[in-house]
Design a protein around this motif. Sequence first.
Motif, PDB file in Angstrom:
ATOM      1  N   ARG A 118       9.587   7.465   6.885  1.00 24.85           N
ATOM      2  CA  ARG A 118       8.164   8.002   8.222  1.00 24.85           C
ATOM      3  C   ARG A 118       7.625   6.527   7.884  1.00 24.85           C
ATOM      4  N   GLN A 119       7.437   5.893   6.712  1.00 24.99           N
ATOM      5  CA  GLN A 119       7.141   4.777   6.933  1.00 24.99           C
ATOM      6  C   GLN A 119       8.227   3.742   7.044  1.00 24.99           C
ATOM      7  N   GLN A 120       9.391   3.536   6.894  1.00 31.16           N
ATOM      8  CA  GLN A 120      10.513   2.472   8.060  1.00 31.16           C
ATOM      9  C   GLN A 120      10.363   2.636   9.315  1.00 31.16           C
ATOM     10  N   GLU A 121      10.327   3.679   9.534  1.00 35.32           N
ATOM     11  CA  GLU A 121       9.689   3.722  11.082  1.00 35.32           C
ATOM     12  C   GLU A 121       8.921   2.627  11.427  1.00 35.32           C
ATOM     13  N   GLU A 122       7.678   2.094  10.614  1.00 33.93           N
ATOM     14  CA  GLU A 122       6.980   0.923  10.815  1.00 33.93           C
ATOM     15  C   GLU A 122       5.751   1.981  12.833  1.00 33.93           C
ATOM     16  N   ARG A 123       5.622   2.535  12.391  1.00 32.17           N
ATOM     17  CA  ARG A 123       4.191   3.076  13.427  1.00 32.17           C
ATOM     18  C   ARG A 123       3.644   3.241  12.641  1.00 32.17           C
ATOM     19  N   ALA A 124       3.353   3.904  11.167  1.00 32.45           N
ATOM     20  CA  ALA A 124       2.367   4.216   9.399  1.00 32.45           C
ATOM     21  C   ALA A 124       2.042   2.757   9.127  1.00 32.45           C
ATOM     22  N   ASP A 125       1.163   2.875   8.617  1.00 30.67           N
ATOM     23  CA  ASP A 125       0.639   1.886   7.889  1.00 30.67           C
ATOM     24  C   ASP A 125       0.640   2.848   6.928  1.00 30.67           C
ATOM     25  N   ALA A 126       0.327   3.310   6.273  1.00 30.42           N
ATOM     26  CA  ALA A 126       0.509   4.883   4.942  1.00 30.42           C
ATOM     27  C   ALA A 126       1.392   6.202   5.511  1.00 30.42           C
ATOM     28  N   ALA A 127       2.373   7.157   4.083  1.00 32.06           N
ATOM     29  CA  ALA A 127       2.231   8.413   4.701  1.00 32.06           C
ATOM     30  C   ALA A 127       2.550   8.735   3.075  1.00 32.06           C
ATOM     31  N   PHE A 128       1.700  10.300   3.746  1.00 35.44           N
ATOM     32  CA  PHE A 128       2.035  10.928   1.898  1.00 35.44           C
ATOM     33  C   PHE A 128       2.173  12.324   1.710  1.00 35.44           C
ATOM     34  N   ARG A 207      -5.936   1.941  11.062  1.00 28.56           N
ATOM     35  CA  ARG A 207      -4.260   2.715  10.359  1.00 28.56           C
ATOM     36  C   ARG A 207      -4.065   4.417  10.877  1.00 28.56           C
ATOM     37  N   THR A 208      -2.959   4.183  11.257  1.00 31.44           N
ATOM     38  CA  THR A 208      -2.047   5.058  11.103  1.00 31.44           C
ATOM     39  C   THR A 208      -1.693   5.686   9.936  1.00 31.44           C
TER      40      THR A 208
END
Length: 247
Positions: A118-128, A207-208
Motif C-alpha cells: 500500500r505504501q509503494q502505491e504512492e497513494r498513501a502517506d502512511a499505512a499500518f 495526509r492520507t
Amino acid sequence: MNAVVLAAGEGTRLCPLTEDKPKGMVEVDGKPILTHCFDNLVELGADEFVVVVGYLKERIIDHYGDEYRGVPITYAHQREQKGLAHALLTVEEHVDDDFMLILGDNIFDANLEAVVRRQQEERADAAFLVEEVPWEEASRYGVCDTNKYGEITDVVEKPDDPPSNLVMTGFYTFTPAIFHACHLVQPSNRGEYEISEAIDLLIQSGRTIDAIGLKGWRIDVGYPEDRDEAEERLQADDEAAVSTTSD
C-alpha cells in the motif's frame, strides 16, 4: 525500503524476564523477540535496519553486531524513554525515504506485506495494520476511526471511552513527513510523546493514511503470559507447517 525497529524499552512488566536484558532480547520459541522482528523485515525486503536502543543496549549491539542476514544495522540511542514519537526522532538523520516501522516487542504472523504494498502505491502517506479487539480492551491501545475508503480519520491514544474497537498494531509504513509531525507533538497526560498524536497531526494536515486489516495474528509481548502465548502460537504454526509438508 529501510526498516526502523524500536527496541529501547526496559520492559518492567516483563520482570523477572528483563532483569538482565532489554525486552527485545527476551526469548520466544528459542529466539529473541528482535530476531523474530528482523526475520519478518528481511522477508519484506528491508535494505537496512535502524534500531533504536536504550536500556541495556549493549546486550542488543553485542548480539547482532553490524548486520543480520546480510542486512546492515545502524543503531540510534534513545537516552530517555519518552514515548514512541520521541524514539522515532532519534532515527531522523538516518532515514530520507519511505520506511517500515516495527515495535521490537511485537511478534507477527500476519499480512505485513500488504502494508508495504500500500505504501509503494504512492497513494498513501502512511499505512499500518489495525486489529479489532474486544471493546473492553480497546482503551489499552491507540484507537482508530476510519471512513468508507479504509482511510484513518482519527486516532486517540488509550481513551477512557473508545470511539471504536479498531486499534493500531505494531507495524507501520511512513514517509519522512512523520518526523515533522513528531517534532510538533506535545507530551500527553502520561508525559509521553505519542506516535498516535503524530499520526493525528498528519491526518489534520490532509495526509492520507490507510488502515490494513490484520490477517493472521500478532502478540504484543508486554507480560510473561504474553510471551508464553506467543511461544505456543509459533510452535503451533511450526507443527502445522510440518504436517502440511508431510502430507
